[in-house]
Scaffold this active site. Sequence first.
Site, PDB file in Angstrom:
ATOM      1  N   CYS A 238      -3.950 -18.055  21.567  1.00 42.14           N
ATOM      2  CA  CYS A 238      -3.961 -16.745  22.231  1.00 42.14           C
ATOM      3  C   CYS A 238      -2.803 -15.908  21.700  1.00 42.14           C
ATOM      4  CB  CYS A 238      -3.784 -16.890  23.743  1.00 42.14           C
ATOM      5  SG  CYS A 238      -5.040 -17.897  24.514  1.00 42.14           S
TER       6      CYS A 238
ATOM      7  N   THR B 248       0.823  -1.217   0.000  1.00 42.73           N
ATOM      8  CA  THR B 248       0.000   0.000   0.000  1.00 42.73           C
ATOM      9  C   THR B 248       0.852   1.259   0.000  1.00 42.73           C
ATOM     10  OG1 THR B 248      -1.820  -1.124   1.095  1.00 42.73           O
ATOM     11  CG2 THR B 248      -1.748   1.257   1.342  1.00 42.73           C
TER      12      THR B 248
ATOM     13  N   THR C  85       1.861  -4.462   4.208  1.00 41.88           N
ATOM     14  CA  THR C  85       1.754  -4.792   5.626  1.00 41.88           C
ATOM     15  C   THR C  85       1.143  -6.169   5.883  1.00 41.88           C
ATOM     16  OG1 THR C  85      -0.407  -3.730   5.781  1.00 41.88           O
ATOM     17  CG2 THR C  85       1.510  -2.378   6.310  1.00 41.88           C
ATOM     18  N   ASP C  86       0.372  -6.689   4.909  1.00 44.72           N
ATOM     19  CA  ASP C  86      -0.344  -7.938   5.200  1.00 44.72           C
ATOM     20  C   ASP C  86       0.606  -9.074   5.590  1.00 44.72           C
ATOM     21  OD1 ASP C  86      -2.853  -6.875   4.904  1.00 44.72           O
ATOM     22  OD2 ASP C  86      -2.999  -7.353   2.772  1.00 44.72           O
TER      23      ASP C  86
ATOM     24  N   ASP D 117       1.273  -6.760  -4.147  1.00 42.15           N
ATOM     25  CA  ASP D 117       0.523  -6.648  -2.905  1.00 42.15           C
ATOM     26  C   ASP D 117       1.053  -7.820  -2.069  1.00 42.15           C
ATOM     27  OD1 ASP D 117      -2.754  -5.831  -2.022  1.00 42.15           O
ATOM     28  OD2 ASP D 117      -1.617  -7.402  -1.003  1.00 42.15           O
ATOM     29  N   SER D 118       1.440  -7.572  -0.850  1.00 42.57           N
ATOM     30  CA  SER D 118       2.166  -8.622  -0.113  1.00 42.57           C
ATOM     31  C   SER D 118       1.309  -9.840   0.196  1.00 42.57           C
ATOM     32  CB  SER D 118       2.785  -8.065   1.165  1.00 42.57           C
ATOM     33  OG  SER D 118       1.817  -7.908   2.169  1.00 42.57           O
ATOM     34  N   SER D 119       0.010  -9.759  -0.057  1.00 44.16           N
ATOM     35  CA  SER D 119      -0.827 -10.946   0.144  1.00 44.16           C
ATOM     36  C   SER D 119      -0.442 -12.065  -0.821  1.00 44.16           C
ATOM     37  CB  SER D 119      -2.302 -10.584  -0.026  1.00 44.16           C
ATOM     38  OG  SER D 119      -2.494  -9.975  -1.287  1.00 44.16           O
TER      39      SER D 119
HETATM   40  N1  ASN Z   1      -2.618  -5.335   0.934  1.00 41.73           N
HETATM   41  C1  ASN Z   1      -1.522  -4.478   1.297  1.00 41.73           C
HETATM   42  C2  ASN Z   1      -0.244  -5.308   1.215  1.00 41.73           C
HETATM   43  O1  ASN Z   1       0.051  -6.055   2.117  1.00 41.73           O
HETATM   44  C3  ASN Z   1      -1.749  -3.910   2.658  1.00 41.73           C
HETATM   45  C4  ASN Z   1      -0.812  -2.798   3.051  1.00 41.73           C
HETATM   46  O2  ASN Z   1       0.308  -2.701   2.605  1.00 41.73           O
HETATM   47  N2  ASN Z   1      -1.230  -1.935   3.949  1.00 41.73           N
HETATM   48  O3  ASN Z   1       0.443  -5.252   0.228  1.00 41.73           O
END
Ligand code: ASN
Length: 356
Positions: free
Chosen positions: A295, A25, A105-106, A73-75
């Site tokens: 947890c 992102t 971030t994913d 996209d890191s997904s």
């Molecule tokens: N979908 C994005 C990623 O992981 C999310 C992000 O970067 N905030 O590439």
Amino acid sequence: MSTLSRLAQATPTQERLLVIYTGGTIGMQQADNGLTPGGNFAQRMAKALSQLPVVQQQLLPAYDVISYANLIDSSTATPLNWQQLADDITSRLTEYRGFVILHGTDTLSWSAASLAYQLQGIDRPVVLTGAMLPLEAPNSDGLNNIHGALRFAATAELQEVAIYFANRLMRGVRAVKHHSSALTAFSTPCYPLLGERVGDDFGYYPSRGLALQQRGAPRFELADYQGLSQGEVVRIALWPGMAAWQLDAWLSDPRVKGAVLQLWGAGNLPNDPALLNLLASASGEGKLLAAISLCPEGSVHMGAYAAGQGLTDAGVLSGDAMTPEATFTKLVHLLAQPIGFDVQRQRFLTSLVGER
Ligand code: ASN
């Protein structure tokens, strides 16, 4: 891959940082079908940094930027992306004093954990960051995160893989993404911060970093993750009513080489002997099985409850308070090493990079 130098003439490379832009992102721009990773990142980053107060700009280290040709996209990341990052860092290690990885971030905490195992004993900073909002979006966290990541990546005392996000510096192999939209999306539930930004100061807490005797000399393990990039390690989280046939469906597949088991609380499993039998036979076939808790905080203590007894006998390894990321990437890493099953098991139980 494209390279662009800032202050390239002015500063010798050994005094510069390398920024690796992988997508996410932070660099996304609006396209017809929604947000997608945008190019021209070195210029965009320089423009954003030029908005910082002059005093802060003067404290920035010099850096070069590499943009991956395939921005993702890191997904969609797999262990092969982790391997590529480690290769790109090690092949330029002697040229740069520190590294910043700009990442979605994913799965950022997964890449950070994997890099920690691949770059064991690293003697300089590797700092991953990203953003919840695109760099050019109103109120984006992108600029602040890049700024802090550059500052900590220029901190020579930091000698491990870390994540900088929302003013906080965290051990990479202890971090999780705990919020889907808050700017403070990352935390290390079972480890204190390695550093933080307070006002305009960036403070590193050396007593929390990997100590020299724990870190050891650089002894990178650049394994080939090719055979482990298509789901060969699985992650199985329990749910009430989970049945033996369902566990069997995961574990009996010959392609599966290892599993992270997320158990109840302190390490409980339903009191069903069929479940333990399945685990014992999978482990007997040489599959690497490790248990952590569902947890987000606290450790597993296998055998504390009657319902969890028998796990050790079934060959399941305790992951203590390790995160799912640290456990999963460690299994991938150990399975990729040319070492026997017993050594893999023994190394899993050993803290390699402060992950447990
Ligand atoms: N979908 C994005 C990623 O992981 C999310 C992000 O970067 N905030 O590439």
